[in-house]
Motif scaffolding. Structure first.
Motif, PDB file in Angstrom:
ATOM      1  N   PHE A 459       0.934  -1.133   0.082  1.00  0.00           N
ATOM      2  CA  PHE A 459      -0.046  -0.052   0.091  1.00  0.00           C
ATOM      3  C   PHE A 459       0.794   1.158   0.000  1.00  0.00           C
ATOM      4  O   PHE A 459       0.373   2.258  -0.637  1.00  0.00           O
ATOM      5  CB  PHE A 459      -0.922   0.223   1.135  1.00  0.00           C
ATOM      6  N   TYR A 463       0.745   4.566  -2.880  1.00  0.00           N
ATOM      7  CA  TYR A 463       0.910   5.926  -2.904  1.00  0.00           C
ATOM      8  C   TYR A 463       1.739   6.376  -3.880  1.00  0.00           C
ATOM      9  O   TYR A 463       1.238   7.463  -4.265  1.00  0.00           O
ATOM     10  CB  TYR A 463       1.290   6.314  -1.339  1.00  0.00           C
ATOM     11  N   TYR A 525      -9.287  -4.140  -1.344  1.00  0.00           N
ATOM     12  CA  TYR A 525      -8.543  -3.175  -0.491  1.00  0.00           C
ATOM     13  C   TYR A 525      -7.656  -1.930  -1.201  1.00  0.00           C
ATOM     14  O   TYR A 525      -7.863  -0.876  -0.524  1.00  0.00           O
ATOM     15  CB  TYR A 525      -7.548  -4.021   0.460  1.00  0.00           C
ATOM     16  N   TYR A 529      -8.755   1.770  -0.841  1.00  0.00           N
ATOM     17  CA  TYR A 529      -7.639   2.688  -0.690  1.00  0.00           C
ATOM     18  C   TYR A 529      -7.872   3.939  -1.600  1.00  0.00           C
ATOM     19  O   TYR A 529      -7.490   4.983  -1.555  1.00  0.00           O
ATOM     20  CB  TYR A 529      -6.248   2.177  -0.656  1.00  0.00           C
ATOM     21  N   SER A 530      -8.135   3.725  -2.997  1.00  0.00           N
ATOM     22  CA  SER A 530      -8.350   4.715  -3.961  1.00  0.00           C
ATOM     23  C   SER A 530      -9.527   5.700  -3.418  1.00  0.00           C
ATOM     24  O   SER A 530      -9.144   6.993  -3.851  1.00  0.00           O
ATOM     25  CB  SER A 530      -8.605   4.121  -5.258  1.00  0.00           C
ATOM     26  N   TYR A 532     -10.168   6.578  -0.318  1.00  0.00           N
ATOM     27  CA  TYR A 532      -9.104   7.482   0.683  1.00  0.00           C
ATOM     28  C   TYR A 532      -8.302   8.414  -0.193  1.00  0.00           C
ATOM     29  O   TYR A 532      -8.449   9.739   0.464  1.00  0.00           O
ATOM     30  CB  TYR A 532      -8.425   6.398   1.652  1.00  0.00           C
ATOM     31  N   TYR A 533      -7.429   7.983  -1.022  1.00  0.00           N
ATOM     32  CA  TYR A 533      -6.525   8.842  -1.690  1.00  0.00           C
ATOM     33  C   TYR A 533      -7.295   9.723  -2.604  1.00  0.00           C
ATOM     34  O   TYR A 533      -6.826  11.118  -2.462  1.00  0.00           O
ATOM     35  CB  TYR A 533      -5.899   7.970  -2.757  1.00  0.00           C
TER      36      TYR A 533
END
Length: 586
Positions: A459, A463, A525, A529-530, A532-533
């Motif tokens: 992860f 980023y 997951y 996370y994308s 959140y980004y």
């Protein structure tokens, strides 16, 4: 007549394949003689926070120089797909010939043109230009502190560095701030200053890289952390499984020495009891084998493209990374056919032609379907990202005339070379009933938990990859990416082996889909996370950029999940075959 048609067909085929190969991204050879013409291309303009929302430079009411227009064509497929729209600036620039501040055109600013510039300034529009393949960025204008008055930058001050007969550096300074008022004339000017530079031609793109970002201590620490996770996982899996399997083998050997009465009275349990069902074909074998074949191909493409990127600086040529990826994907189609076709044959599948078509077009259909949907929005916005019709035809030709035939070759080889079901155990005619087990041993729970550790190992790298694609960074540390790919594969295989062992020990033989999906859940997951980004690391806005982001992140996550699932299944399959080969079965 027949031979001429054949020659035309071959020429068309070579033209399609040749369009994929990265070539020099400019008509020039990057060498100049004194006073030779140097072309300044205007590329695109768009809001700073929405990197993919770009429009033609002259979609804003800028004016061009008086020099005769030079047309530009897309030299690679990657250029066309990435929305590169080069238009000649009309500025007269010659190698090593300085130009004092000179007005090249004037804008008759009426109300509609003023509104267009004001909108661009409010949304922080900036534009991109190219000189000798070197990108240059400039901002359209700025507003005052209150946001009431808007100003346009009218003076492009170019400073070009040269080393011998090559251009190695370009800098742009925007000056000449003019207030936007309707019914006025705004003079646009430029100047060119040449300076000698010690920068080598091979190193001229180094100024665009950001070592402080990509080689930050956190990046190194994340790689070290993931590497330690791999050592811990491999050691743990080896220790637990070796010790546990040794005990299992000892217990099964002891059972072999018992007579029938003792064996009937004994407490039989464990993975040996499902030996007659463990190699039973998976449910929906056609879809399953197509997914495995596609996953193996995606892994091959990832591995080869990263190696090519490590050897060649693909970021120095427009669209070269995408062109290379498409070319490698088409060339590795036999991998898809081989693994998908052989697995389908082992599972007793008879509709192998249908399986071949599904395997060949699964990933292209997903990517093209998403691109087609986003293309409608791009056309509505008149964005440069709208894919031209000719490019769509070229992609379809690649699918039908390159990918499909190569996939057919791989399928035939896979069915004939390794399509025999040579399992170490016979498959029972009647499926064994699956006993009840604790909730945390259910396949659905194992699938949900299986992707946590693989995601944890990548992860941080996600980023950096997201930032290079969705923000203004050039990703160049492909050595890191290769390490992360290897770490991801090892962690995925270890996790799926442990999950499969526990599942078989609970006398549940449905391990094929479980091993694939537990590894593929990494994609869920990554996609989470994308989100959140998007909301916390970017300032993107608008329908076009949002649909572009979440559409292509869904494609990326799905492809990553299929790759992880295939890697997890292949590793688990080898493990299952190994343990059942070493135990004596009646």
């Amino acid at each position: 007549m027949g031979s001429s048609r054949w020659k035309l067909a071959v020429a068309a085929f070579l033209a399609v394949v040749g369009s994929l190969l990265p070539v020099d991204a400019d008509e020039h050879e990057h060498t100049y003689t004194d006073k030779e013409e140097v072309v300044l291309w205007m590329n695109t303009v768009g809001p700073y926070h929405n990197r993919q929302e770009t429009y033609k430079y002259f979609s804003l009411p800028f004016c061009a120089g008086s020099k005769k227009t030079i047309s530009h064509y897309h030299e690679t497929l990657g250029e066309a797909l990435q929305g590169v729209e080069l238009e000649f600036s009309g500025l007269d620039i010659k190698f090593k010939e300085e130009v004092m501040q000179n007005t090249y055109c004037e804008i008759d600013l009426d109300k509609p043109k003023q509104d267009a510039f004001v909108y661009a300034i409010k949304n922080h529009y900036w534009y991109q230009m190219y000189i000798d393949d070197l990108p240059i960025w400039g901002i359209v204008g700025e507003a005052d502190e209150n946001g009431e008055e808007h100003y346009l930058w009218t003076y492009k001050k170019l400073e070009i560095g040269y080393n011998g007969n090559r251009i190695v550096d370009v800098n742009l300074t925007s000056e000449g701030k003019v207030k936007l008022m309707p019914n006025t004339r705004i003079a646009m000017s430029y100047s060119v200053k040449w300076k000698k530079s010690d920068v080598k031609f091979e190193d001229r793109f180094d100024k665009y890289l950001d070592p402080s970002f990509f080689q930050h201590r956190i990046h190194w620490f994340s790689i070290f952390n993931s590497f330690m996770m791999v050592i811990f996982l491999v050691g743990l899996v080896s220790m637990i499984l070796m010790r546990t399997l040794r005990k299992d083998y000892a217990r099964y050997s002891k059972e072999e020495e018992m007579d029938d009465m003792d064996r009937d009275l004994g407490d039989e349990y464990g993975w040996k009891q499902v030996h007659g069902d463990v190699f039973r074909p998976s449910s929906h074998p056609l879809i399953f084998s197509s997914l495995i074949g596609s996953g193996c191909q995606i892994f091959s493409v990832s591995f080869i493209v990263i190696i090519v990127a490590m050897v060649e600086d693909l970021y120095t040529e427009r669209g070269s990374m995408l062109s290379t990826a498409i070319f490698v994907y088409a060339a590795t189609s036999p991998v898809n056919g081989y693994f998908g076709g052989s697995l389908y044959a082992k599972q007793g599948g008879r509709r192998w032609i249908k399986q071949m078509f599904i395997g060949a077009f699964m990933i292209p259909a997903m990517v093209c379907g998403t691109a087609f949907f986003i293309n409608f929005i791009a056309i509505y916005y008149h964005a440069s990202r709208a894919i031209p019709f000719g490019t769509m035809v070229a992609v379809c030709c690649i699918c039908f005339f390159v990918i499909l035939p190569l996939n057919l070759v791989g399928t035939i080889l896979g069915r004939n070379l390794s399509g025999q079901p040579n399992f170490p155990c016979r498959v029972n005619a009647v499926p064994r009933p699956i006993p009840e087990k604790k909730w945390f041993m259910e396949p659905a729970v194992i699938v949900c938990l299986g992707g946590i550790l693989p995601f944890g190992s990548i992860f941080i790298e996600m980023y950096f990859i997201f930032t290079s694609f969705w923000a203004y960074k050039i990703y160049y540390v492909y050595g890191f990416m290769m390490l992360v790919l290897v770490i991801l594969c090892i962690v995925t295989v270890c996790v799926t082996i442990v999950c499969t062992y526990f599942l078989l020990n609970a006398e549940d033989y449905r391990w094929q889909w479980t091993s694939f999906l537990s590894a593929a859940s990494t994609a869920v997951y990554v996609y989470m996370y994308s989100f959140y980004y998007y909301f916390f690391k970017t300032k993107m806005y608008g329908l076009f950029q949002t649909s572009f982001y979440f559409g292509y992140m869904a494609v990326f996550s799905t492809a990553l999940g299929i790759m992880c699932g295939a890697v997890g299944y292949m590793g688990t399959s080898a493990f299952v075959r190994k343990i059942y080969t070493n135990v004596k079965i009646d």
